[in-house]
Design an enzyme around this catalytic site. Structure first.
Site, PDB file in Angstrom:
ATOM      1  N   LEU A 170      18.783   8.925 -16.073  1.00  0.00           N
ATOM      2  CA  LEU A 170      20.116   8.597 -16.559  1.00  0.00           C
ATOM      3  C   LEU A 170      20.045   7.373 -17.462  1.00  0.00           C
ATOM      4  CD1 LEU A 170      22.142   8.927 -13.229  1.00  0.00           C
ATOM      5  CD2 LEU A 170      21.785  10.658 -14.993  1.00  0.00           C
ATOM      6  N   CYS A 192      27.556   3.948  -6.908  1.00  0.00           N
ATOM      7  CA  CYS A 192      26.687   4.654  -7.853  1.00  0.00           C
ATOM      8  C   CYS A 192      26.071   5.889  -7.208  1.00  0.00           C
ATOM      9  CB  CYS A 192      25.595   3.702  -8.346  1.00  0.00           C
ATOM     10  SG  CYS A 192      24.538   4.403  -9.635  1.00  0.00           S
ATOM     11  N   CYS A 199      21.675  -3.193 -10.549  1.00  0.00           N
ATOM     12  CA  CYS A 199      20.892  -2.978 -11.764  1.00  0.00           C
ATOM     13  C   CYS A 199      21.580  -3.498 -13.011  1.00  0.00           C
ATOM     14  CB  CYS A 199      20.578  -1.496 -11.914  1.00  0.00           C
ATOM     15  SG  CYS A 199      22.037  -0.433 -12.090  1.00  0.00           S
TER      16      CYS A 199
END
Length: 370
Positions: A45, A113, A209
């Site tokens: 991704l 996420c 992240c």
């Protein structure tokens, strides 16, 4: 090492999609999948716009990580796809993270996420490709027992990631595979070296992240400038003790940054009132929580009354009871805040979890606390 991916048919006829972040864990999963003889497809991704992604380090799904994932796939002789999810990631994870902070909560973006782009969308993509399963590099175990599929903690307690995966549905778990769940990280790196992967010595990515430099306040201030407005610091009785330079710099339980001298005890953030830009502070005993209201519960196993509950990723599970709405701790718990995940276990087996929306203070005798 050979891993059984539980494909349900001969590997030569099967297809495995591997979610590849560009790190060593998912790269080793791809190598293990390739060893089975199945057709393997790596999918990465892209979660940031290209210009921003190239500059990032210590993150995942960024520019260098995409290149590393492609390099690994080339080494293994498997196909590699890159999916542009930058817009969906911003609205579904980053914006929600900023909104939670702006409301004085303590969010867990990794759970958001995993429940969104990393599982829901990737599984949909893998199914569209006709894959038999989606494999990831998470350190959890998928256990088939008595006709059902369960999620268990990773065998290595230092690497277990089940806390962030409580939102996985039973249907998703049936389709997912976690080949690293029984391994320590040292073995994963050894396998990477054995397979000749360029990422064998690559450092682990940051927990969050999209904030690789650790400056959460800086990100939130850019997205929600109102959180940087100065305001009052008050005690539990409402007396003004001083001023702060924005609620964005604080979370419940925090001591650093209060900087008020002349107090008989160290002060901690007990409550955040963002609408008034106010911090309520008090001694550590004021942080004691007897119970928490939890919403958005996802059950991967049966609903149990007596549970072990984990309310922070690095905390040990503690005993508690669940009545369908409230989690009551067997003993006062500290560091519990709205926005955090409450995840329920029965030993190593993950039962389910949800989001803490409110807490109930425990009464701690001052003399005992001292």
């Amino acid at each position: 090492m050979t891993i059984n991916f539980q494909l349900g048919r001969p590997a030569a006829d099967a297809r495995i999609v591997v979610a590849m972040s560009g790190g060593v864990d998912s790269s080793v999963v791809a190598a293990l999948a390739a060893k089975t003889g199945a057709e393997v497809i790596g999918v990465t991704l892209q979660l940031y716009d290209h210009g921003e992604a190239v500059k990032r380090s210590g993150s995942c799904c960024a520019g260098q990580d995409i290149y590393d994932a492609k390099t690994v796939c080339d080494r293994l002789g498997i196909a590699h796809y890159v999916l542009d999810y930058e817009s969906r990631f911003r609205t579904g994870v980053i914006d929600r993270f900023a909104d939670e902070y702006a409301q004085g909560r303590t969010p867990v973006p990794c759970s958001l996420c995993n429940q969104g782009v990393k599982f829901t969308d990737l599984i949909g993509f893998a199914r569209d490709l006709g894959a038999d399963c989606l494999a990831t590099g998470h350190y959890v175990r998928r256990v088939e027992r008595e006709g059902s599929v369960e999620m268990w903690k990773g065998r290595d307690p230092a690497r277990d990631q089940s806390y962030f995966l409580y939102g996985t549905t039973r249907d998703q778990l049936d389709y997912l595979r976690f080949p690293l769940g029984d391994l320590p990280k040292s073995e994963t790196r050894r396998l990477a070296v054995e397979a000749g992967l360029v990422v064998a010595d690559k450092p682990d990515s940051q927990d969050i992240c999209f904030v690789p430099d650790g400056d959460y306040a800086g990100l939130v201030k850019r997205l929600r400038p109102e959180t940087a407005a100065p305001g009052q610091i008050v005690d539990l009785e409402g007396r003004v003790l001083g001023e702060h330079q924005g609620v964005v710099h604080f979370t419940i339980g925090q001591r650093r940054g209060i900087e008020i001298g002349g107090q008989p005890e160290p002060l901690y953030v007990v409550r955040i009132e963002p609408e008034e830009q106010k911090l309520v502070v008090g001694p550590r005993r004021a942080l004691a929580v007897a119970a928490a209201r939890v919403e958005g519960i996802n059950w991967l196993a049966e609903n149990q009354v007596e549970v072990e509950a984990k309310v922070r990723s690095l905390a040990k599970p503690v005993k508690g009871s669940w009545d369908g709405e409230r989690l009551t701790f067997a003993a006062p718990e500290y560091g519990v805040a709205p926005g955090q995940s409450a995840v329920f276990y029965d030993g190593d087996r993950l039962l389910g979890g949800g989001t803490i929306v409110a807490t109930e203070a425990a009464v701690i005798d001052e003399a005992v606390a001292a």
